[in-house]
Design a protein around this motif. Sequence first.
Motif, short mmCIF file in Angstrom:
data_model
loop_
_atom_site.label_atom_id
_atom_site.label_comp_id
_atom_site.label_asym_id
_atom_site.label_seq_id
_atom_site.Cartn_x
_atom_site.Cartn_y
_atom_site.Cartn_z
N ARG A 1 33.85 -9.52 -41.54
CA ARG A 1 34.05 -10.97 -41.55
C ARG A 1 35.31 -11.31 -40.77
N SER A 2 35.45 -12.59 -40.47
CA SER A 2 36.63 -13.05 -39.74
C SER A 2 37.92 -12.78 -40.52
N ASN A 3 37.81 -12.71 -41.84
CA ASN A 3 39.00 -12.45 -42.66
C ASN A 3 39.26 -10.95 -42.84
N LEU B 1 26.72 -16.49 -38.39
CA LEU B 1 27.11 -16.96 -39.71
C LEU B 1 26.43 -16.09 -40.76
N TYR B 2 27.24 -15.52 -41.63
CA TYR B 2 26.72 -14.64 -42.68
C TYR B 2 27.04 -15.25 -44.04
N ASP B 3 26.10 -15.09 -44.99
CA ASP B 3 26.35 -15.61 -46.32
C ASP B 3 27.12 -14.58 -47.15
N GLY C 1 26.19 -12.65 -49.34
CA GLY C 1 25.46 -11.40 -49.53
C GLY C 1 25.24 -10.62 -48.26
N TRP C 2 25.92 -10.99 -47.21
CA TRP C 2 25.84 -10.34 -45.91
C TRP C 2 24.48 -10.51 -45.23
N SER C 3 23.75 -11.54 -45.59
CA SER C 3 22.54 -11.88 -44.87
C SER C 3 22.87 -12.88 -43.77
N ARG C 4 22.13 -12.80 -42.68
CA ARG C 4 22.35 -13.74 -41.59
C ARG C 4 21.89 -15.12 -42.01
#
Length: 121
Positions: free
Chosen positions: A51-53, A98-100, A102-105
Motif C-alpha cells: 500500500r501507499s502507506n 485501488l485496493y480494498d 481485503g487486498w482485492s482490486r
Amino acid sequence: VQLQASGGGVVQAGESLRLSCTASGSTFGVNAVAWYRQVPGKQRDLVAAMRSNGITKYADFVKGRFTIFRDNAKDTTYLQMNSLKPEDTDVYYCHAGLYDSGWSRADFGSWGQGTQVTVSS
C-alpha cells in the motif's frame, strides 16, 4: 498510470531475481502496487502487494522468500525473489490501482506487461 515491468529471466533453483515495476504518469486513485503471476490459461494470483502507506501483503507460497519494496525517488516497486523454486516459473505482472481492505482490486487499475520468470531444477 503506465507501468513498465522488467527483470525476468532464467535461473536455477535456489537463485534470486529482482523484478522492477516503474510507474509513469498520474497515480491519482492508486493506493497500492502489486505483483501477480499467471500460468497461461489460469487466473492471475496475487504474489505480493504494498500500500501507499507501506503495509505489505504476501501470498503464503512466497512468504519468507520474496520481498516487495519501493524506491519513491525512482517511482519503482521491486519484487526481490530469493530461494526460487521451479514452481515459481510463471509470467509475472505488476498492477497499480485501488485496493480494498481485503487486498482485492476495487477498480481495473493499470497493468504492466508480463515478464517471464523461469526456474530450472
